[in-house]
Design a protein around this motif. Structure first.
Motif, PDB file in Angstrom:
ATOM      1  N   ARG A 346      18.066 -74.007 -30.002  1.00 41.16           N
ATOM      2  CA  ARG A 346      18.143 -73.129 -28.837  1.00 41.16           C
ATOM      3  C   ARG A 346      17.391 -73.686 -27.634  1.00 41.16           C
ATOM      4  NH1 ARG A 346      15.493 -67.867 -31.015  1.00 41.16           N
ATOM      5  NH2 ARG A 346      16.051 -67.119 -28.945  1.00 41.16           N
ATOM      6  N   VAL A 347      16.612 -74.742 -27.850  1.00 43.26           N
ATOM      7  CA  VAL A 347      15.754 -75.282 -26.794  1.00 43.26           C
ATOM      8  C   VAL A 347      16.544 -76.299 -25.983  1.00 43.26           C
ATOM      9  CG1 VAL A 347      13.635 -76.551 -26.305  1.00 43.26           C
ATOM     10  CG2 VAL A 347      13.692 -74.873 -28.167  1.00 43.26           C
ATOM     11  N   ASP A 348      16.973 -75.881 -24.788  1.00 39.18           N
ATOM     12  CA  ASP A 348      17.701 -76.768 -23.885  1.00 39.18           C
ATOM     13  C   ASP A 348      17.065 -76.707 -22.506  1.00 39.18           C
ATOM     14  OD1 ASP A 348      18.490 -74.301 -22.870  1.00 39.18           O
ATOM     15  OD2 ASP A 348      20.489 -74.386 -23.770  1.00 39.18           O
ATOM     16  N   GLU A 349      17.802 -77.153 -21.480  1.00 39.04           N
ATOM     17  CA  GLU A 349      17.210 -77.207 -20.138  1.00 39.04           C
ATOM     18  C   GLU A 349      16.866 -75.827 -19.589  1.00 39.04           C
ATOM     19  OE1 GLU A 349      21.721 -77.309 -19.810  1.00 39.04           O
ATOM     20  OE2 GLU A 349      20.156 -78.308 -21.004  1.00 39.04           O
ATOM     21  N   ASN A 350      17.445 -74.770 -20.135  1.00 40.04           N
ATOM     22  CA  ASN A 350      17.163 -73.413 -19.662  1.00 40.04           C
ATOM     23  C   ASN A 350      16.247 -72.641 -20.611  1.00 40.04           C
ATOM     24  OD1 ASN A 350      18.983 -73.662 -17.405  1.00 40.04           O
ATOM     25  ND2 ASN A 350      20.686 -73.434 -18.854  1.00 40.04           N
ATOM     26  N   ALA A 351      15.605 -73.329 -21.528  1.00 40.12           N
ATOM     27  CA  ALA A 351      14.814 -72.663 -22.566  1.00 40.12           C
ATOM     28  C   ALA A 351      13.589 -71.967 -21.986  1.00 40.12           C
ATOM     29  CB  ALA A 351      14.390 -73.676 -23.618  1.00 40.12           C
ATOM     30  N   SER A 352      13.290 -70.820 -22.573  1.00 42.10           N
ATOM     31  CA  SER A 352      12.049 -70.106 -22.295  1.00 42.10           C
ATOM     32  C   SER A 352      11.048 -70.417 -23.399  1.00 42.10           C
ATOM     33  CB  SER A 352      12.316 -68.594 -22.249  1.00 42.10           C
ATOM     34  OG  SER A 352      11.117 -67.857 -22.431  1.00 42.10           O
ATOM     35  N   TYR A 353       9.804 -70.619 -23.011  1.00 42.97           N
ATOM     36  CA  TYR A 353       8.817 -70.945 -24.037  1.00 42.97           C
ATOM     37  C   TYR A 353       8.635 -69.784 -25.006  1.00 42.97           C
ATOM     38  CZ  TYR A 353       4.593 -72.204 -26.484  1.00 42.97           C
ATOM     39  OH  TYR A 353       3.687 -72.478 -27.490  1.00 42.97           O
ATOM     40  N   LEU A 354       8.480 -68.580 -24.489  1.00 44.30           N
ATOM     41  CA  LEU A 354       8.167 -67.433 -25.345  1.00 44.30           C
ATOM     42  C   LEU A 354       9.325 -67.055 -26.263  1.00 44.30           C
ATOM     43  CD1 LEU A 354       6.147 -65.093 -22.946  1.00 44.30           C
ATOM     44  CD2 LEU A 354       5.290 -66.541 -24.789  1.00 44.30           C
ATOM     45  N   SER A 355      10.546 -67.152 -25.782  1.00 50.63           N
ATOM     46  CA  SER A 355      11.680 -66.686 -26.584  1.00 50.63           C
ATOM     47  C   SER A 355      12.382 -67.801 -27.347  1.00 50.63           C
ATOM     48  CB  SER A 355      12.696 -65.970 -25.688  1.00 50.63           C
ATOM     49  OG  SER A 355      13.205 -66.861 -24.702  1.00 50.63           O
ATOM     50  N   ASP A 356      12.179 -69.062 -26.965  1.00 45.11           N
ATOM     51  CA  ASP A 356      12.897 -70.163 -27.606  1.00 45.11           C
ATOM     52  C   ASP A 356      11.969 -71.160 -28.305  1.00 45.11           C
ATOM     53  OD1 ASP A 356      15.465 -69.287 -26.697  1.00 45.11           O
ATOM     54  OD2 ASP A 356      14.971 -70.054 -24.718  1.00 45.11           O
ATOM     55  N   VAL A 357      11.005 -71.699 -27.569  1.00 44.45           N
ATOM     56  CA  VAL A 357      10.142 -72.746 -28.135  1.00 44.45           C
ATOM     57  C   VAL A 357       9.126 -72.160 -29.106  1.00 44.45           C
ATOM     58  CG1 VAL A 357       8.517 -74.612 -27.623  1.00 44.45           C
ATOM     59  CG2 VAL A 357      10.423 -74.160 -26.064  1.00 44.45           C
ATOM     60  N   LEU A 358       8.418 -71.117 -28.689  1.00 42.66           N
ATOM     61  CA  LEU A 358       7.340 -70.564 -29.518  1.00 42.66           C
ATOM     62  C   LEU A 358       7.827 -70.072 -30.880  1.00 42.66           C
ATOM     63  CD1 LEU A 358       4.362 -69.848 -29.806  1.00 42.66           C
ATOM     64  CD2 LEU A 358       4.846 -67.662 -28.668  1.00 42.66           C
TER      65      LEU A 358
END
Length: 493
Positions: A346-358
């Protein structure tokens, strides 16, 4: 120095100095296995390097460390643990200085290989020095402090690396080791007593070490180049390594230790797990910077949850595994890690840290917490007590070798071109192909654990096999453990 081996008390100034120098020594080698990943895009940009150079920047270090770490431990047992520890620290500092000053990619890769040799001399000695130096009544607390402080260092490693890259520059990821070694060496000379293993005897298996390292180097080159002939040559040299080890009276890698089915099974799980980890952290550090647009500091900070969770929970995970046995943790842990890797899709150029990376990092971290401590305990429980140190060394080397091959093979399997890390679109596409591959290897490790790992029945074996290093934050290999043994030595000058 006024204390002989086995007499230092933790409450004394000498005891605190011993903790300091061993933490510094082990942390240098441990950090270098993790902080370099976040510096790779800047290294490539500054040296005008392609993807292969970034792979070799990681792998040259891992290659010499994995190939020589067993030999490094044997040298310390024979010639003096303090002596080899100090030699390793100096060697590591020289290699780090050469890395920091390298004017081109060829010299950087060569210096990284030299660093790995220093780490192979330095890494096995830290815990050995703790065991040999402290009074038996203080030894457990000393090991706890050493592993705890080392865990803190490992946990903040990616953050520190990112801060250095964005601040004084990527070269300081390496140059910072020089002042650390400058403190570590004189403290060791002044305060750490010399010790040896009185049971160490026989010839060193230098031929085995050379053949093992050569096999890994050829296969790695064959995957990165890629050249089929190098891979075939590596397999041939690997077969020669096995034949040599079977014929020598004192082999570096005794084939007899694999007579334990449990030991063999857990090492197969280790290979799967740490191959996936190495591929994940190598590519994720690039994905966060190349595709998502994070700075090096931002990427390092984003990786913190995995190591912080291990720092806080690894000891409790080991206690739980002691109660329920290793089979469930070694099955569930890799599956959790696989889930974390799939969440990274889910981590792409539009990723949010809280909802995608974390969320991906938290799931990945919980999986690592679940499996790493039971993995080490099961390795120790699968062999007789006298061979615990050897078993741990083999397991550590297997993890590093697996990571080495994963970093070499994964970009090839995912179809990454030489300039992939310069293009957000190309790197993002190949990253999405690579993560399911890593997850698949973890699922394979989980299946191996479920079908082959069994709880060692006797309670006294389980108790005896508990790792001394209760806190573990290393993402590149399990912690090195040592067998409890009588040591001899002199206090020195």
């Amino acid at each position: 120095m006024d204390k002989a081996p086995g007499e230092i008390r933790l409450s004394t100034a000498t005891g605190r100095w011993v903790i300091l120098t061993t933490v510094l020594g082990s942390s240098m080698a441990l950090l270098d296995s993790t902080v370099v990943n976040v510096a790779l895009p800047r290294i490539g940009e500054d040296l005008n390097a392609d993807m292969a150079v970034l792979q070799w920047t990681v792998n040259a270090y891992t290659l010499t460390l994995a190939g020589l770490i067993l030999l490094g431990g044997a040298l310390g047992d024979r010639y003096g643990r303090r002596k080899i520890f100090i030699l390793g620290a100096i060697w590591f500092a020289i290699g780090s200085l050469l890395c920091g000053l390298a004017p081109n990619d060829v010299l950087l890769v060569a210096a990284r290989a030299l660093q790995g040799v220093g780490a192979a001399l330095l890494t096995p000695g830290s815990l050995s020095l703790i065991q040999a130096s402290f009074h038996p009544d203080d030894r457990a607390r000393a090991v706890g402090l050493w592993s705890g402080f080392g865990g803190v260092g490992a946990a903040v490693g990616p953050f520190l690396g990112g801060w250095l890259v964005d601040g004084p520059g990527w070269r300081w990821v390496f140059l910072i080791n020089v002042p650390l070694a400058a403190l570590c060496v004189p403290v060791a000379l002044r305060h750490v007593p010399e010790s040896r293993d009185p049971q160490a005897h026989g010839r060193f298996d230098v031929l085995g070490a050379v053949l093992g390292a050569a096999a890994l180097a050829l296969i790695t080159y064959g995957l990165i180049a890629p050249h089929v002939w190098a891979g075939v040559a590596g397999v041939v040299v690997g077969i020669a390594f096995v034949l040599v080890e079977r014929s020598r009276p004192d082999p570096m890698l005794p084939p007899s230790i694999f007579a334990s089915r449990q030991f063999t099974s857990v090492n197969l799980v280790t290979v799967c797990v740490y191959a996936a980890f190495a591929g994940f952290f190598f590519l994720t550090a690039l994905q966060l910077q190349v595709v998502v647009g994070y700075s090096a500091l931002g990427a390092g900070t984003a990786l913190l949850p995995t190591t912080v969770l291990m720092l806080l929970l690894s000891a409790r995970s080991g206690e739980l595994a002691q109660r329920i046995g290793p089979r469930i943790p070694l099955t569930v842990g890799p599956l959790l890690c696989a889930g974390g890797m799939l969440l990274m899709l889910r981590v792409d150029e539009n990723a949010s840290y809280l909802s995608d990376v974390l969320p991906a990092m938290l799931v990945m971290g919980m999986g690592m917490v679940t499996l790493v401590a039971p993995l080490t305990a099961t390795v120790l429980a699968s062999v007789e007590t006298a061979r615990a140190g050897l078993a741990s060394g083999i397991n550590n080397a297997a993890a590093r070798a697996a990571g080495l091959l994963a970093v070499a093979a994964l970009p090839l399997l995912a179809g990454m071109g030489p300039e992939a890390y310069r293009s957000a679109t190309e790197f993002g596409e190949t990253f999405r192909r690579a993560m399911p591959m890593c997850a698949g290897v973890l699922v394979l490790g989980s299946l191996i654990a479920w079908t082959t790992v069994r709880r060692p029945a006797p309670a006294d074996v389980l108790a005896r096999a508990q790792p001394q290093c209760r806190v573990n934050c290393g993402v590149s290999a399990p912690p090195l453990e040592q067998a409890e043994e009588r040591v001899t030595g002199s206090a020195g000058p």
